[in-house]
Design a protein around this motif. Sequence first.
Motif, PDB file in Angstrom:
ATOM      1  N   LEU A  14       2.863  -9.729  11.868  1.00 24.16           N
ATOM      2  CA  LEU A  14       2.562  -8.890  10.712  1.00 24.16           C
ATOM      3  C   LEU A  14       3.453  -9.259   9.525  1.00 24.16           C
ATOM      4  N   ALA A  15       4.738  -9.447   9.799  1.00 18.73           N
ATOM      5  CA  ALA A  15       5.678  -9.811   8.726  1.00 18.73           C
ATOM      6  C   ALA A  15       5.295 -11.146   8.102  1.00 18.73           C
ATOM      7  N   TRP A  16       4.919 -12.109   8.929  1.00 26.75           N
ATOM      8  CA  TRP A  16       4.538 -13.432   8.409  1.00 26.75           C
ATOM      9  C   TRP A  16       3.274 -13.339   7.556  1.00 26.75           C
ATOM     10  N   VAL A  17       2.289 -12.590   8.036  1.00 24.21           N
ATOM     11  CA  VAL A  17       1.035 -12.438   7.285  1.00 24.21           C
ATOM     12  C   VAL A  17       1.295 -11.762   5.944  1.00 24.21           C
ATOM     13  N   LEU A  18       2.089 -10.698   5.935  1.00 22.29           N
ATOM     14  CA  LEU A  18       2.363  -9.983   4.692  1.00 22.29           C
ATOM     15  C   LEU A  18       3.196 -10.816   3.723  1.00 22.29           C
ATOM     16  N   ALA A  19       4.031 -11.702   4.246  1.00 20.79           N
ATOM     17  CA  ALA A  19       4.890 -12.517   3.389  1.00 20.79           C
ATOM     18  C   ALA A  19       4.211 -13.784   2.907  1.00 20.79           C
ATOM     19  N   ARG A  20       3.349 -14.384   3.728  1.00 20.05           N
ATOM     20  CA  ARG A  20       2.857 -15.716   3.435  1.00 20.05           C
ATOM     21  C   ARG A  20       1.378 -15.796   3.061  1.00 20.05           C
ATOM     22  N   CYS A  21       0.626 -14.748   3.285  1.00 15.12           N
ATOM     23  CA  CYS A  21      -0.822 -14.813   3.089  1.00 15.12           C
ATOM     24  C   CYS A  21      -1.265 -13.892   1.953  1.00 15.12           C
ATOM     25  N   SER A  22      -2.339 -14.295   1.296  1.00 15.88           N
ATOM     26  CA  SER A  22      -2.976 -13.457   0.276  1.00 15.88           C
ATOM     27  C   SER A  22      -4.415 -13.208   0.715  1.00 15.88           C
ATOM     28  N   PHE A  23      -4.795 -11.952   0.807  1.00 18.35           N
ATOM     29  CA  PHE A  23      -6.144 -11.618   1.258  1.00 18.35           C
ATOM     30  C   PHE A  23      -6.492 -10.216   0.779  1.00 18.35           C
ATOM     31  N   ARG A  24      -7.773  -9.950   0.775  1.00 21.94           N
ATOM     32  CA  ARG A  24      -8.247  -8.638   0.363  1.00 21.94           C
ATOM     33  C   ARG A  24      -7.836  -7.597   1.408  1.00 21.94           C
ATOM     34  N   GLY A  25      -7.258  -6.522   0.956  1.00 15.91           N
ATOM     35  CA  GLY A  25      -6.799  -5.478   1.870  1.00 15.91           C
ATOM     36  C   GLY A  25      -5.345  -5.620   2.281  1.00 15.91           C
ATOM     37  N   LYS A  26      -4.646  -6.604   1.718  1.00 15.69           N
ATOM     38  CA  LYS A  26      -3.243  -6.800   2.062  1.00 15.69           C
ATOM     39  C   LYS A  26      -2.400  -5.583   1.678  1.00 15.69           C
ATOM     40  N   ALA A  27      -2.653  -5.026   0.512  1.00 12.82           N
ATOM     41  CA  ALA A  27      -1.891  -3.852   0.063  1.00 12.82           C
ATOM     42  C   ALA A  27      -2.111  -2.671   0.999  1.00 12.82           C
ATOM     43  N   LEU A  28      -3.347  -2.522   1.493  1.00 12.80           N
ATOM     44  CA  LEU A  28      -3.639  -1.427   2.430  1.00 12.80           C
ATOM     45  C   LEU A  28      -2.910  -1.641   3.746  1.00 12.80           C
ATOM     46  N   LEU A  29      -2.916  -2.884   4.252  1.00  9.55           N
ATOM     47  CA  LEU A  29      -2.206  -3.183   5.494  1.00  9.55           C
ATOM     48  C   LEU A  29      -0.707  -2.914   5.337  1.00  9.55           C
ATOM     49  N   ASP A  30      -0.145  -3.326   4.213  1.00 13.33           N
ATOM     50  CA  ASP A  30       1.275  -3.094   3.945  1.00 13.33           C
ATOM     51  C   ASP A  30       1.569  -1.598   3.896  1.00 13.33           C
ATOM     52  N   ALA A  31       0.678  -0.844   3.288  1.00 14.18           N
ATOM     53  CA  ALA A  31       0.873   0.603   3.204  1.00 14.18           C
ATOM     54  C   ALA A  31       0.813   1.256   4.584  1.00 14.18           C
ATOM     55  N   LEU A  32      -0.110   0.797   5.429  1.00 16.93           N
ATOM     56  CA  LEU A  32      -0.232   1.358   6.775  1.00 16.93           C
ATOM     57  C   LEU A  32       1.011   1.060   7.609  1.00 16.93           C
ATOM     58  N   VAL A  33       1.540  -0.154   7.464  1.00 13.34           N
ATOM     59  CA  VAL A  33       2.753  -0.516   8.198  1.00 13.34           C
ATOM     60  C   VAL A  33       3.929   0.337   7.744  1.00 13.34           C
ATOM     61  N   THR A  34       4.006   0.608   6.438  1.00 12.89           N
ATOM     62  CA  THR A  34       5.133   1.349   5.869  1.00 12.89           C
ATOM     63  C   THR A  34       4.987   2.861   6.052  1.00 12.89           C
ATOM     64  N   LEU A  35       3.797   3.328   6.348  1.00 15.59           N
ATOM     65  CA  LEU A  35       3.506   4.768   6.385  1.00 15.59           C
ATOM     66  C   LEU A  35       4.487   5.590   7.221  1.00 15.59           C
ATOM     67  N   PRO A  36       4.891   5.159   8.426  1.00 18.35           N
ATOM     68  CA  PRO A  36       5.823   5.982   9.214  1.00 18.35           C
ATOM     69  C   PRO A  36       7.165   6.230   8.547  1.00 18.35           C
ATOM     70  N   LEU A  37       7.515   5.441   7.531  1.00 20.91           N
ATOM     71  CA  LEU A  37       8.784   5.662   6.831  1.00 20.91           C
ATOM     72  C   LEU A  37       8.716   6.838   5.871  1.00 20.91           C
ATOM     73  N   VAL A  38       7.521   7.152   5.380  1.00 18.85           N
ATOM     74  CA  VAL A  38       7.396   8.147   4.321  1.00 18.85           C
ATOM     75  C   VAL A  38       6.528   9.344   4.714  1.00 18.85           C
ATOM     76  N   PHE A  39       5.851   9.278   5.848  1.00 19.83           N
ATOM     77  CA  PHE A  39       4.944  10.345   6.255  1.00 19.83           C
ATOM     78  C   PHE A  39       5.596  11.161   7.364  1.00 19.83           C
ATOM     79  N   PRO A  40       5.388  12.472   7.414  1.00 15.07           N
ATOM     80  CA  PRO A  40       6.014  13.297   8.458  1.00 15.07           C
ATOM     81  C   PRO A  40       5.649  12.808   9.857  1.00 15.07           C
ATOM     82  N   PRO A  41       6.643  12.537  10.711  1.00 13.51           N
ATOM     83  CA  PRO A  41       6.356  12.018  12.057  1.00 13.51           C
ATOM     84  C   PRO A  41       5.432  12.913  12.873  1.00 13.51           C
TER      85      PRO A  41
END
Length: 226
Positions: free
Chosen positions: A32-59
Amino acid sequence: MLPETCAWTSFPLTLKVMGWSVLLQLALGVPLAWVLARCSFRGKALLDALVTLPLVFPPIVIGYVLLLLLGREGWLLTWLPQDWRPHWVFSETGLVIAAVVAGLPLMVKPAQAAFAEMDDSLREVAATLGARPWQVIIKVELPLARLGILAGLVLAAGRSMGEVGISLMLGGNISGRTETLSLAVYNHVLGSEADCANALSLVLAGLAALAFFLLRKFERPMAKTG
């Protein structure tokens, strides 16, 4: 002297859950880290947001959503015959899922930064020398990103160790079965058993101190290379 009535069975269970979660976070987090760092594709921002969600959303809310998705009548399992649906919730598997979800962003983000900051010329040199794309990843990118990956693993393991909210929903907090150290502290506090809560908190503090020591050890060479 440590109280004998405390939920000490939660200690080996916590280590087991941490072990499985670290393996899964490594298997999922590095790609996941490699894809987010090295690839450009449609929906990348959404994938990044989903990965980050547990940091900002109530557990507890994340745990509830996962319960709706992965329960026996969950939305993701309704297409399976009743007898084939896995028992993931209220089990050790549920605790592992909770730990992976909680710790994944802390695994991904340091590794993602390590991949993103890598000098492109190193990959280009490897390619000109005949290395295939997968060889460049294995022989060049992964070794160079290893400190970021290790730092992410330590952070993710620490987060997995302290997980409560998602574990309550997926694990069920069943005494002797799905009661981790953090949940045991929670239960002893509710039961006004301060001695046990203090003793188990000290164990968690020791594990956290070990994680902090390892993290600082990894940060020193990263600072030098930076």
